[in-house]
Design an enzyme around this catalytic site. Structure first.
Site, PDB file in Angstrom:
ATOM      1  N   ARG A  64      45.031  31.346  47.333  1.00 46.53           N
ATOM      2  CA  ARG A  64      45.149  31.912  48.681  1.00 46.53           C
ATOM      3  C   ARG A  64      46.472  32.638  48.902  1.00 46.53           C
ATOM      4  O   ARG A  64      46.575  33.457  49.813  1.00 46.53           O
ATOM      5  CB  ARG A  64      44.881  30.839  49.730  1.00 46.53           C
ATOM      6  CG  ARG A  64      43.404  30.404  49.732  1.00 46.53           C
ATOM      7  CD  ARG A  64      43.086  29.353  50.767  1.00 46.53           C
ATOM      8  NE  ARG A  64      43.928  28.194  50.714  1.00 46.53           N
ATOM      9  CZ  ARG A  64      43.697  27.098  50.002  1.00 46.53           C
ATOM     10  NH1 ARG A  64      42.606  27.020  49.275  1.00 46.53           N
ATOM     11  NH2 ARG A  64      44.531  26.083  50.025  1.00 46.53           N
ATOM     12  N   GLU A 101      49.583  16.485  47.381  1.00 47.96           N
ATOM     13  CA  GLU A 101      49.280  15.408  48.317  1.00 47.96           C
ATOM     14  C   GLU A 101      47.971  14.712  47.968  1.00 47.96           C
ATOM     15  O   GLU A 101      47.711  13.611  48.416  1.00 47.96           O
ATOM     16  CB  GLU A 101      49.271  15.907  49.768  1.00 47.96           C
ATOM     17  CG  GLU A 101      48.317  17.038  50.058  1.00 47.96           C
ATOM     18  CD  GLU A 101      48.896  18.422  49.831  1.00 47.96           C
ATOM     19  OE1 GLU A 101      48.341  19.373  50.379  1.00 47.96           O
ATOM     20  OE2 GLU A 101      49.878  18.577  49.085  1.00 47.96           O
TER      21      GLU A 101
END
Length: 178
Positions: A64, A101
């Protein structure tokens, strides 16, 4: 900051609950891609922010980070560097492994993408814990260049990812902060 642009971008970001795993609220920027006028406004805004900054190259983090990083590089007449997942680049490369994460990853960059004279803007769609951007910065520095700035469409400030990036520069910006 252009408050009108912030509100337009916020209005298009879609929350996807429990993606990619339970407990995570994913900030989906893909609805922005359906609005070419807003996409162009974003690129114009970013170009105005960096046109006189002294950056010599823009690096985008897969995938992205390519969406606005490459158009920004074209708008500013600067080279664009692909920072990709392991195994996706064909030439000699440098690699960096890091924790996310929700997992771990290795990213790579062509070893000849930057040199000691370069001042690099690292762009990605979202700053969460800072792992991907920090890894990209390590790649840039490993090849001798300087990280001049980081830019994101969205920053999840409560995760404090910017703390990992301040070792490289204090020039850390996002259009939308949560």
């Amino acid at each position: 900051m252009n408050k009108d642009l912030v509100e337009k971008v916020k209005a298009e970001i879609r929350d996807v609950v429990d993606f990619p795993k339970e407990g995570i609220v994913f900030k989906d920027i893909t609805p922005i891609m359906l609005d070419p006028q807003l996409s162009n406004e974003i690129v114009e805004y970013l170009a105005a922010q960096y046109k006189d900054s002294g950056i010599t190259k823009i690096a985008g983090i897969e995938s992205r980070g390519f969406l606005f990083g490459y158009p920004l590089a074209m708008r500013l007449g600067l080279p664009f560097i692909l920072i990709r997942k392991k195994g996706k680049l064909p030439y000699k490369k440098v690699a960096y492994s890091y924790d996310l994460e929700y997992g771990s990853a290795t990213i790579e960059m062509h070893e000849d993408a930057v040199d000691a004279s370069d001042k690099v803007l690292i762009h990605d769609d979202l700053l969460a814990t800072g792992g991907s951007a920090e890894a990209a910065a390590h790649l840039v520095e490993k090849c001798g260049a300087k990280v001049e700035a980081f830019n994101f469409l969205v920053s999840l400030d409560f995760l404090e990812g910017d703390k990992k990036l301040k070792q490289f520069t204090d020039n850390i910006q996002a259009i939308v902060n949560y």
